[in-house]
Design a protein around this motif. Sequence first.
Motif, PDB file in Angstrom:
ATOM      1  N   GLU A   1      11.646   6.509 -14.705  1.00 49.29           N
ATOM      2  CA  GLU A   1      10.466   6.306 -13.888  1.00 49.29           C
ATOM      3  C   GLU A   1       9.839   4.956 -14.213  1.00 49.29           C
ATOM      4  O   GLU A   1      10.072   4.405 -15.295  1.00 49.29           O
ATOM      5  N   PHE A   2       9.078   4.429 -13.266  1.00 49.19           N
ATOM      6  CA  PHE A   2       8.403   3.158 -13.491  1.00 49.19           C
ATOM      7  C   PHE A   2       7.345   3.278 -14.584  1.00 49.19           C
ATOM      8  O   PHE A   2       7.297   2.492 -15.520  1.00 49.19           O
ATOM      9  N   LEU A   3       6.471   4.260 -14.421  1.00 47.32           N
ATOM     10  CA  LEU A   3       5.423   4.590 -15.376  1.00 47.32           C
ATOM     11  C   LEU A   3       5.253   6.093 -15.360  1.00 47.32           C
ATOM     12  O   LEU A   3       5.504   6.734 -14.336  1.00 47.32           O
ATOM     13  N   PRO A   4       4.798   6.686 -16.440  1.00 41.88           N
ATOM     14  CA  PRO A   4       4.493   8.124 -16.396  1.00 41.88           C
ATOM     15  C   PRO A   4       3.466   8.414 -15.309  1.00 41.88           C
ATOM     16  O   PRO A   4       2.391   7.816 -15.277  1.00 41.88           O
ATOM     17  N   GLY A   5       3.836   9.269 -14.373  1.00 38.03           N
ATOM     18  CA  GLY A   5       2.930   9.603 -13.291  1.00 38.03           C
ATOM     19  C   GLY A   5       3.084   8.724 -12.059  1.00 38.03           C
ATOM     20  O   GLY A   5       2.423   8.971 -11.039  1.00 38.03           O
ATOM     21  N   LEU A   6       3.959   7.707 -12.117  1.00 41.44           N
ATOM     22  CA  LEU A   6       4.186   6.843 -10.957  1.00 41.44           C
ATOM     23  C   LEU A   6       5.546   7.178 -10.372  1.00 41.44           C
ATOM     24  O   LEU A   6       6.582   6.844 -10.961  1.00 41.44           O
ATOM     25  N   PRO A   7       5.585   7.859  -9.229  1.00 44.73           N
ATOM     26  CA  PRO A   7       6.868   8.276  -8.656  1.00 44.73           C
ATOM     27  C   PRO A   7       7.658   7.093  -8.135  1.00 44.73           C
ATOM     28  O   PRO A   7       7.102   6.070  -7.726  1.00 44.73           O
ATOM     29  N   THR A   8       8.977   7.213  -8.140  1.00 43.13           N
ATOM     30  CA  THR A   8       9.832   6.158  -7.571  1.00 43.13           C
ATOM     31  C   THR A   8       9.965   6.315  -6.076  1.00 43.13           C
ATOM     32  O   THR A   8      10.334   5.374  -5.382  1.00 43.13           O
ATOM     33  N   ALA A   9       9.677   7.510  -5.552  1.00 39.43           N
ATOM     34  CA  ALA A   9       9.816   7.739  -4.111  1.00 39.43           C
ATOM     35  C   ALA A   9       8.477   7.622  -3.422  1.00 39.43           C
ATOM     36  O   ALA A   9       7.435   7.685  -4.060  1.00 39.43           O
TER      37      ALA A   9
ATOM     38  N   PHE B   1       8.292  -2.481 -14.594  1.00 39.08           N
ATOM     39  CA  PHE B   1       9.445  -3.323 -14.299  1.00 39.08           C
ATOM     40  C   PHE B   1      10.442  -2.584 -13.413  1.00 39.08           C
ATOM     41  O   PHE B   1      10.725  -1.402 -13.618  1.00 39.08           O
ATOM     42  N   ALA B   2      10.964  -3.313 -12.440  1.00 38.27           N
ATOM     43  CA  ALA B   2      11.999  -2.780 -11.559  1.00 38.27           C
ATOM     44  C   ALA B   2      13.238  -3.643 -11.668  1.00 38.27           C
ATOM     45  O   ALA B   2      13.150  -4.857 -11.920  1.00 38.27           O
ATOM     46  N   ALA B   3      14.399  -3.024 -11.501  1.00 38.75           N
ATOM     47  CA  ALA B   3      15.639  -3.795 -11.477  1.00 38.75           C
ATOM     48  C   ALA B   3      15.567  -4.828 -10.355  1.00 38.75           C
ATOM     49  O   ALA B   3      15.114  -4.524  -9.246  1.00 38.75           O
ATOM     50  N   TYR B   4      15.985  -6.031 -10.637  1.00 38.61           N
ATOM     51  CA  TYR B   4      15.902  -7.120  -9.666  1.00 38.61           C
ATOM     52  C   TYR B   4      16.761  -6.805  -8.445  1.00 38.61           C
ATOM     53  O   TYR B   4      17.938  -6.462  -8.569  1.00 38.61           O
ATOM     54  N   ASP B   5      16.164  -6.899  -7.277  1.00 38.86           N
ATOM     55  CA  ASP B   5      16.873  -6.625  -6.023  1.00 38.86           C
ATOM     56  C   ASP B   5      16.304  -7.547  -4.954  1.00 38.86           C
ATOM     57  O   ASP B   5      15.208  -7.306  -4.437  1.00 38.86           O
ATOM     58  N   PRO B   6      17.026  -8.607  -4.612  1.00 37.93           N
ATOM     59  CA  PRO B   6      16.499  -9.576  -3.645  1.00 37.93           C
ATOM     60  C   PRO B   6      16.450  -9.056  -2.218  1.00 37.93           C
ATOM     61  O   PRO B   6      15.878  -9.712  -1.342  1.00 37.93           O
ATOM     62  N   THR B   7      17.034  -7.870  -1.970  1.00 40.78           N
ATOM     63  CA  THR B   7      17.026  -7.329  -0.610  1.00 40.78           C
ATOM     64  C   THR B   7      15.950  -6.275  -0.399  1.00 40.78           C
ATOM     65  O   THR B   7      15.691  -5.880   0.738  1.00 40.78           O
ATOM     66  N   ALA B   8      15.323  -5.791  -1.451  1.00 41.80           N
ATOM     67  CA  ALA B   8      14.342  -4.707  -1.345  1.00 41.80           C
ATOM     68  C   ALA B   8      13.137  -5.159  -0.537  1.00 41.80           C
ATOM     69  O   ALA B   8      12.622  -6.267  -0.722  1.00 41.80           O
ATOM     70  N   ILE B   9      12.657  -4.265   0.336  1.00 42.17           N
ATOM     71  CA  ILE B   9      11.474  -4.592   1.136  1.00 42.17           C
ATOM     72  C   ILE B   9      10.310  -3.635   0.862  1.00 42.17           C
ATOM     73  O   ILE B   9       9.226  -3.803   1.426  1.00 42.17           O
ATOM     74  N   TRP B  10      10.523  -2.629  -0.009  1.00 37.44           N
ATOM     75  CA  TRP B  10       9.454  -1.673  -0.303  1.00 37.44           C
ATOM     76  C   TRP B  10       9.715  -1.056  -1.674  1.00 37.44           C
ATOM     77  O   TRP B  10      10.830  -1.129  -2.212  1.00 37.44           O
ATOM     78  N   LEU B  11       8.697  -0.448  -2.227  1.00 35.84           N
ATOM     79  CA  LEU B  11       8.810   0.144  -3.555  1.00 35.84           C
ATOM     80  C   LEU B  11       9.947   1.158  -3.620  1.00 35.84           C
ATOM     81  O   LEU B  11      10.642   1.254  -4.637  1.00 35.84           O
ATOM     82  N   THR B  12      10.158   1.923  -2.559  1.00 32.98           N
ATOM     83  CA  THR B  12      11.207   2.945  -2.559  1.00 32.98           C
ATOM     84  C   THR B  12      12.606   2.342  -2.568  1.00 32.98           C
ATOM     85  O   THR B  12      13.583   3.069  -2.814  1.00 32.98           O
ATOM     86  N   ASP B  13      12.731   1.042  -2.307  1.00 34.42           N
ATOM     87  CA  ASP B  13      14.030   0.377  -2.404  1.00 34.42           C
ATOM     88  C   ASP B  13      14.341  -0.045  -3.832  1.00 34.42           C
ATOM     89  O   ASP B  13      15.479  -0.439  -4.122  1.00 34.42           O
ATOM     90  N   LEU B  14      13.343  -0.016  -4.703  1.00 36.68           N
ATOM     91  CA  LEU B  14      13.497  -0.472  -6.084  1.00 36.68           C
ATOM     92  C   LEU B  14      13.812   0.702  -7.008  1.00 36.68           C
ATOM     93  O   LEU B  14      13.477   1.850  -6.719  1.00 36.68           O
ATOM     94  N   ARG B  15      14.423   0.367  -8.139  1.00 38.74           N
ATOM     95  CA  ARG B  15      14.712   1.352  -9.180  1.00 38.74           C
ATOM     96  C   ARG B  15      14.165   0.835 -10.511  1.00 38.74           C
ATOM     97  O   ARG B  15      14.145  -0.367 -10.749  1.00 38.74           O
TER      98      ARG B  15
ATOM     99  N   SER C   1       0.857  -1.188   0.000  1.00 43.12           N
ATOM    100  CA  SER C   1       0.000   0.000   0.000  1.00 43.12           C
ATOM    101  C   SER C   1       0.894   1.239   0.000  1.00 43.12           C
ATOM    102  O   SER C   1       1.267   1.750   1.054  1.00 43.12           O
ATOM    103  N   THR C   2       1.221   1.715  -1.189  1.00 38.01           N
ATOM    104  CA  THR C   2       2.181   2.810  -1.349  1.00 38.01           C
ATOM    105  C   THR C   2       1.451   4.142  -1.523  1.00 38.01           C
ATOM    106  O   THR C   2       0.226   4.186  -1.614  1.00 38.01           O
ATOM    107  N   THR C   3       2.229   5.210  -1.617  1.00 42.40           N
ATOM    108  CA  THR C   3       1.645   6.528  -1.841  1.00 42.40           C
ATOM    109  C   THR C   3       0.825   6.556  -3.127  1.00 42.40           C
ATOM    110  O   THR C   3      -0.253   7.143  -3.181  1.00 42.40           O
ATOM    111  N   ALA C   4       1.326   5.895  -4.167  1.00 44.84           N
ATOM    112  CA  ALA C   4       0.630   5.898  -5.455  1.00 44.84           C
ATOM    113  C   ALA C   4      -0.590   4.990  -5.465  1.00 44.84           C
ATOM    114  O   ALA C   4      -1.543   5.238  -6.200  1.00 44.84           O
ATOM    115  N   GLY C   5      -0.552   3.931  -4.674  1.00 45.65           N
ATOM    116  CA  GLY C   5      -1.654   2.980  -4.665  1.00 45.65           C
ATOM    117  C   GLY C   5      -1.173   1.599  -4.258  1.00 45.65           C
ATOM    118  O   GLY C   5      -0.051   1.434  -3.761  1.00 45.65           O
ATOM    119  N   LYS C   6      -2.005   0.595  -4.484  1.00 46.94           N
ATOM    120  CA  LYS C   6      -1.687  -0.785  -4.108  1.00 46.94           C
ATOM    121  C   LYS C   6      -0.888  -1.438  -5.230  1.00 46.94           C
ATOM    122  O   LYS C   6      -1.415  -1.704  -6.321  1.00 46.94           O
TER     123      LYS C   6
END
Length: 449
Positions: free
Chosen positions: A441-449, A420-434, A382-387
């Motif tokens: 950006e992930f999608l136009p209008g979808l922030p990475t932070a 699509f996000a770069a594979y990161d086996p340690t990430a625990i939240w969307l903000t850990d992904l790139r 449940s992120t700032t942008a949505g689920k």
Amino acid sequence: MSEPIASVSAGIGSAGRGRPSAPRFRAFTARDLDTLAKRAGLSAMDQLALRAVAAVLPFRTNSYVVDELIDWSRPLADPVFRLTFPQPGMLSAPDLARMTRLVAGQAPSAEVRRAANAVRAGLNPHPAGQLDLNGATLDGRPVPGVQHKYAETALVFPRQGQTCHAYCTYCFRWPQFVGQPELRIATDDADDALAYVRAHPEITSVLLTGGDPLVMTAEVLRRYIEPLLEIDSVQSVRVGTRALTFWPYRFVTDPDADALLRLFAKVVQRGRHLAVVVHLTHPQELRPEIARTALRRILDTGAVVRCQGPVVRGINDDPAVWAELWNTVTRLGAVPYYQFVERDTGPRDYFAVPLVRAYEIFRDAYAQVSGLARTVRGPVMSTTAGKVCVDGAADIAGTRVLVLHLVQARVPDLVGRPFFAAYDPTAIWLTDLRPAFGAEEFLPGLPTA
């Protein structure tokens, strides 16, 4: 033709004949921790650590949870004990050391409170823009206790429902329970909340949440629910609750249990969908017969019971646990709904499971259940942008990526679009992904932070 309300109500009342005798609700709070910790066989130092954590994060349980759900022969390994009792690792080492010194030294309560508030401020008490982005306004003024993140859905936080029969240690609503008014989302004014819903016909679903609205009496709950039935745009009413497994007597032997169920039946008879959204973390919560009796009584009203909960390290991070949970609720007539990722607030670092591992748990459990249980969606953040749902890992053009999509979004055009996000086996939240492939950006209008 649907059955008349009077007939449904009569059935609910008659179902009570021969029910279990009514137990008395008894809450346990931080002042009872020493006694309960001794029952668990904890050392004096461990008891002190629990008190130090409970000075920062809320602790509340009750006689039913303690006597019926916890295996006291192995409490430290018991999932419900870990689910409801504070753990030392829930605070960082420096914060735990500071709070332990204050508690052990019997520091003045004001000093303990100041230190606790400072720790809480660093625990992201309102994630995903809850206060800044989700607040509701009507005629230019704020409407306290109403959140409106998604166009179709409004959340209402009745003041009388801002506690629970027992607290989960990882609860993302922990700021509601720590006695800091500036952190609490709540309304005293049902009329104001209802006026907001009337003024926004795009709202088709209203979720009463908390805390737990079912700590309120049926009469108080009625003041929020019945007026919704007069608003044509409202198609569904949701009630979020932990009562099914933390105090199932709420639906069976509490003095107004039948009145509560008659209210549920009225919603259905008035042509609305009533969803009782039950928070579940482990199948152990549904093993007592009283919980199953409570579930049957809710379903008899025509309500749909939808079950959701997060994947939590040390409690249910095992595919077999989730497969049993989903199979059990399906067999009992409820609907698996969401498997969530532990939210980025409170003791998240202690309970979090990496996204890759969370997906593996979901996938392996999903493979063990029938199509009837595959209504569940997950793992979902449940992120700032949505689920945001994690759909798994894939190799695309020689690059390992994580595949995700939004099942709900603040910006509706983002719903259902894979990214699509770069594979990161340690990430625990969307903000850990790139973003993958060097994208900005992930999608136009979808922030990475």
